[in-house]
Write a protein that holds these residues in place. Structure first.
Motif, PDB file in Angstrom:
ATOM      1  N   LEU A  87       0.944  -1.763  -0.030  1.00 45.92           N
ATOM      2  CA  LEU A  87      -0.019  -0.225  -0.118  1.00 45.92           C
ATOM      3  C   LEU A  87       0.534   0.947   0.093  1.00 45.92           C
ATOM      4  O   LEU A  87       2.209   1.107   0.497  1.00 45.92           O
ATOM      5  CB  LEU A  87      -0.726   0.000   1.174  1.00 45.92           C
ATOM      6  N   VAL A  88       0.220   2.516  -0.943  1.00 42.81           N
ATOM      7  CA  VAL A  88       1.163   3.330  -0.763  1.00 42.81           C
ATOM      8  C   VAL A  88       0.168   4.507  -0.711  1.00 42.81           C
ATOM      9  O   VAL A  88      -0.696   4.914  -2.013  1.00 42.81           O
ATOM     10  CB  VAL A  88       2.074   3.930  -1.898  1.00 42.81           C
ATOM     11  N   ASN A  89       0.239   5.364   0.643  1.00 44.24           N
ATOM     12  CA  ASN A  89      -0.949   5.759   1.174  1.00 44.24           C
ATOM     13  C   ASN A  89      -0.477   7.564   0.144  1.00 44.24           C
ATOM     14  O   ASN A  89       0.356   8.087   1.119  1.00 44.24           O
ATOM     15  CB  ASN A  89      -1.210   6.411   2.685  1.00 44.24           C
ATOM     16  N   ASN A  90      -0.959   8.257  -0.395  1.00 43.22           N
ATOM     17  CA  ASN A  90      -0.296   8.952  -1.333  1.00 43.22           C
ATOM     18  C   ASN A  90      -1.150  10.372  -1.304  1.00 43.22           C
ATOM     19  O   ASN A  90      -1.114  11.304  -1.467  1.00 43.22           O
ATOM     20  CB  ASN A  90       0.371   8.584  -2.844  1.00 43.22           C
ATOM     21  N   ALA A  91      -2.121   9.930  -1.439  1.00 43.53           N
ATOM     22  CA  ALA A  91      -3.319  11.043  -1.622  1.00 43.53           C
ATOM     23  C   ALA A  91      -3.392  11.970  -0.481  1.00 43.53           C
ATOM     24  O   ALA A  91      -3.271  11.891   0.784  1.00 43.53           O
ATOM     25  CB  ALA A  91      -4.701  10.502  -1.148  1.00 43.53           C
ATOM     26  N   GLY A  92      -3.526  12.726  -0.659  1.00 42.81           N
ATOM     27  CA  GLY A  92      -3.286  14.330   0.211  1.00 42.81           C
ATOM     28  C   GLY A  92      -3.504  15.767  -0.361  1.00 42.81           C
ATOM     29  O   GLY A  92      -3.652  15.873  -1.727  1.00 42.81           O
TER      30      GLY A  92
END
Length: 255
Positions: A87-92
């Motif tokens: 998982l890459v948590n990139n949303a911002g």
């Protein structure tokens, strides 16, 4: 480094850093779920191109701040691509505003997407990784502003500081399941979120002065670090933040 046999979810992957990460992961052999909320056309076109080139990709719309949509995204990814290993948590999001003028609505928006959204995705993907018995890697795209103050961006800094501690706690709690958790902290990166800066010669000049290497990063340079942390090359790496900032947080002038 390769991700052959891995399935990765990359949030906010319709543009900027997330887009570059999705491309890097696909080139390294991963099947990729390209999450988007905005930039739908770009996300779908990227997935179609990956599939046409012999890869496996899926464009998935989900608001990361809503638990039900996040759970559905992870479930769809697992069902259609065969698992969830990365998982890459990139949303911002971020918005410049004096602290005393920040509205409750703006505070809630930034914290919900940047911090709550990362938590919800970490939790849903972490459960899938745990239940598979195969472990996995979670990479949060944080910011140098998890440590480094950024005047006029109070909610953003607070959310990224929270993400630092979420990562550290998660690294300890998820280690028994062989799930690694790390942050990547970019500095100034040439992406759509920085369009205003990119179009301001004075700001670009000042950045060249306070970034020791003298320039902004390219999204691909952040993606390369995310690839390392997602891969088995980082099998003994967890609980840390990796700066990709050209030395910006170390900037100092002699007196």
């Amino acid at each position: 480094m390769d991700l052959k046999g891995k399935v990765a979810v990359v949030t906010g992957a319709g543009s900027g850093i997330g887009y570059a990460i999705a491309q890097r992961f696909a080139a390294a052999g991963a099947a990729v779920a390209i999450n988007y909320f905005g930039y739908e056309n770009e996300a779908r076109a990227l997935a179609e191109r990956m599939n046409s080139q012999g890869g496996r990709a899926l464009a998935v719309k989900a608001d990361v701040a809503k638990a039900g949509e996040v759970a559905a995204m992870v479930e769809q990814t697992t069902r259609e691509l065969g698992g969830c290993h990365v998982l890459v948590n990139n949303a911002g999001v971020e918005k410049a505003m004096p602290l005393l003028d920040v509205t409750e609505e703006e505070w809630d928006k930034e914290v919900s997407i940047n911090l709550k959204g990362a938590f919800l995705c970490l939790q849903a993907a972490g459960r899938a990784m745990r239940d598979s018995g195969q472990g996995g890697s979670i990479v949060n795209i944080s910011s140098i502003h998890e440590d480094f103050p950024f005047p006029l961006h109070g909610p953003y800094c607070a959310s990224k500081g929270g993400l630092r501690m979420l990562m550290r706690n998660a690294a300890l709690e998820l280690a028994p399941y062989q799930i690694r958790v790390n942050n990547v902290a970019p500095g100034a990166v040439a992406t759509p979120i920085n369009t205003g800066t990119l179009n301001d010669p004075a700001k670009m000049q000042r950045l060249s002065e306070i970034i020791p290497v003298g320039r902004m990063a390219k999204p691909e340079e952040v993606a390369d670090v995310a690839l390392f942390l997602a891969s088995d090359s980082a099998s003994y790496v967890t609980g840390s933040t990796y700066y990709v900032d050209g030395g910006m947080v170390r900037y100092a002038e002699p007196l």
